[in-house]
Design a protein around this motif. Structure first.
Motif, PDB file in Angstrom:
ATOM      1  N   GLY A   3      11.646  13.656   4.300  1.00 45.36           N
ATOM      2  CA  GLY A   3      10.265  13.226   4.047  1.00 45.36           C
ATOM      3  C   GLY A   3      10.083  13.100   2.540  1.00 45.36           C
ATOM      4  O   GLY A   3       9.320  13.825   1.929  1.00 45.36           O
ATOM      5  N   ASP A  18       4.661  12.094   0.525  1.00 46.86           N
ATOM      6  CA  ASP A  18       3.451  12.944   0.405  1.00 46.86           C
ATOM      7  C   ASP A  18       2.280  12.202  -0.228  1.00 46.86           C
ATOM      8  O   ASP A  18       1.148  12.296   0.246  1.00 46.86           O
ATOM      9  CB  ASP A  18       3.734  14.288  -0.286  1.00 46.86           C
ATOM     10  CG  ASP A  18       4.248  14.208  -1.709  1.00 46.86           C
ATOM     11  OD1 ASP A  18       4.589  13.110  -2.180  1.00 46.86           O
ATOM     12  OD2 ASP A  18       4.318  15.280  -2.364  1.00 46.86           O
ATOM     13  N   CYS A  62       2.311  13.836  -9.384  1.00 47.12           N
ATOM     14  CA  CYS A  62       3.013  14.294  -8.178  1.00 47.12           C
ATOM     15  C   CYS A  62       2.076  14.395  -6.976  1.00 47.12           C
ATOM     16  O   CYS A  62       0.856  14.442  -7.128  1.00 47.12           O
ATOM     17  CB  CYS A  62       3.659  15.644  -8.438  1.00 47.12           C
ATOM     18  SG  CYS A  62       2.461  16.961  -8.645  1.00 47.12           S
ATOM     19  N   GLY A  63       2.664  14.468  -5.799  1.00 47.48           N
ATOM     20  CA  GLY A  63       1.904  14.688  -4.570  1.00 47.48           C
ATOM     21  C   GLY A  63       1.680  16.182  -4.355  1.00 47.48           C
ATOM     22  O   GLY A  63       1.856  16.988  -5.274  1.00 47.48           O
ATOM     23  N   MET A  79       3.207  18.147  -1.835  1.00 42.18           N
ATOM     24  CA  MET A  79       4.237  18.886  -1.088  1.00 42.18           C
ATOM     25  C   MET A  79       4.691  20.180  -1.761  1.00 42.18           C
ATOM     26  O   MET A  79       4.714  21.241  -1.117  1.00 42.18           O
ATOM     27  CB  MET A  79       5.457  17.982  -0.882  1.00 42.18           C
ATOM     28  CG  MET A  79       6.700  18.751  -0.447  1.00 42.18           C
ATOM     29  SD  MET A  79       8.032  17.699   0.057  1.00 42.18           S
ATOM     30  CE  MET A  79       8.560  16.961  -1.470  1.00 42.18           C
TER      31      MET A  79
END
Ligand code: GLA
Length: 381
Positions: A32, A36, A168-169, A171
């Motif tokens: 994955g 995200d 960033c996401g 996660m």
């Protein structure tokens, strides 16, 4: 490092005893990748490597911080004034978390802090998320903010986005805050709901850091985000989570690059869901296929691999054969690869892959056999 040693170091620096420790783990993403920030699915697991923050509240508004990883470097700032970046790069992560908490209206108090971390840095194993979550946990306790682990994760992400300039996401911070020992965490990044997935007892997680010098990571990462947003707009959806492979293949507005980026994200989401089932049933053959497809997609469609990580994955896949699965992990452009394999195959990775990689790429890789550790923990002595 042992807590008693850390507590002694704290006392030697501050001439007073630490009252507690907040600690949070790094993470490895099983599958994955780059989903995200597209409202998609991710399946990371925490590591048994942690960042520890020993703390003692102060009566004033001053934060003093030392790190055993950077001897001789320290930082000091006031939470009673607007918080700006300081001279220390790692110190800025502490400032960043204080900044976003303060911005949200939380009243912070001063503290003496000592940081120590065994999360490998620069390997894409989220050493910065571990630090942000541990610092958030510390402030949550000393200033009695009553925030949940998920709220602390969101503040950690804001710290990256708005203070450290990295888009960033969620996660890394979310799994560092909410992860559980011996489990992976399925995260639906659309609503932040999570599901624990027990790690199969017959498999081990092996991380191999390519030690390839990571360059242009943030700018390339931000470009990927923008391409995904542009693709979603042309597809008429709010995020790539809301579209299908068919729509991506047939939309005439998408540029070639946007089509490739979108195809990776949409297909990767499907692979995450399949991987959860494969993990639950200990189906190594399925995991092999899914992880190989994920790597291929990150190489061909998302274009975030480098020759060194492609080579390391190929050597690992060949050496493991049917006994394991391998793919790159994290943001890419170097960093680490992750393998899920039978315990008896670890020796093959060590004895055959590491020397062959050194021969082909002139780099010494580091190998870690990991178990999933507990997410954020705050303890008083
Ligand atoms: C970095 C980011 C995460 C995620 C990954 C790619 O680790 O911090 O939010 O986007 O890259 O999956």
């Amino acid at each position: 490092m042992e807590f008693t040693f850390l507590a002694e170091q704290f006392s030697a620096i501050y001439h007073t005893a630490a009252e507690g420790v907040a600690s949070a783990p790094g993470r490895v993403n099983l599958i994955g990748e780059h989903t995200d920030y597209n409202d998609g699915f991710v399946l990371p697991c925490t590591l048994n490597f942690r960042t520890k923050v020993l703390f003692k509240a102060r009566a004033d508004n001053v934060i003093k911080v030392h790190s055993l990883n950077y001897p001789g470097e320290s930082d000091c700032f006031s939470v009673a004034e607007p918080i700006k970046a300081g001279p220390s790069q790692w110190g800025n992560y502490v400032r960043a978390v204080a900044f976003v908490l303060q911005r949200a209206g939380h009243k912070l108090c001063g503290a003496d802090l000592l940081i120590e971390s065994d999360v490998p840095q620069g390997a894409g194993l989220s050493s910065s998320a571990a630090l942000e979550v541990a610092i958030g946990g510390m402030f949550n306790s000393v200033a009695q903010l009553k925030l949940t682990p998920t709220q602390l994760a969101l503040f950690g992400q804001q710290a990256e986005n708005d203070f450290m300039d990295c888009q960033c996401g969620i996660m890394d911070q979310l799994v560092s805050a909410n992860g559980q020992s011996h489990h992976a965490l399925l995260i639906d990044c659309q609503d932040l709901s999570t599901q624990l997935v027990a790690m199969p007892t017959n498999l081990v997680v092996v991380i191999i850091n390519s030690n390839y010098p990571r360059k242009l990571v943030d700018s390339e990462y931000n470009q990927r985000r923008l391409a995904c947003e542009a693709a979603a707009k042309k597809l008429g959806v709010s995020s790539l989570r809301q579209t299908t492979l068919d729509a991506v293949e047939h939309n005439t507005l998408l540029s070639d690059v946007e089509r490739k980026r979108a195809r990776h994200v949409v297909s990767e989401n499907l692979r995450v869901i399949d991987a959860v089932q494969a993990l639950q049933t200990g189906d190594l053959a399925k995991l092999r296929t899914l992880m190989a497809q994920s790597h291929q997609s990150l190489h061909g469609d998302y274009e975030v691999t480098v020759a060194a990580t492609d080579g390391l994955v190929k050597l690992s896949q060949q050496a493991l054969g049917e006994n394991g699965a391998a793919r790159m992990t994290g943001g890419g452009f170097g960093g680490a690869i992750v393998c899920l394999c039978l315990p008896e195959s670890v020796a093959t990775l060590k004895d055959s892959v590491i020397p062959q990689y050194q021969q082909q790429f002139g780099l010494a890789a580091d190998l870690y056999v990991c178990t999933a550790g507990q997410g954020l923990v705050v303890q008083y002595f």
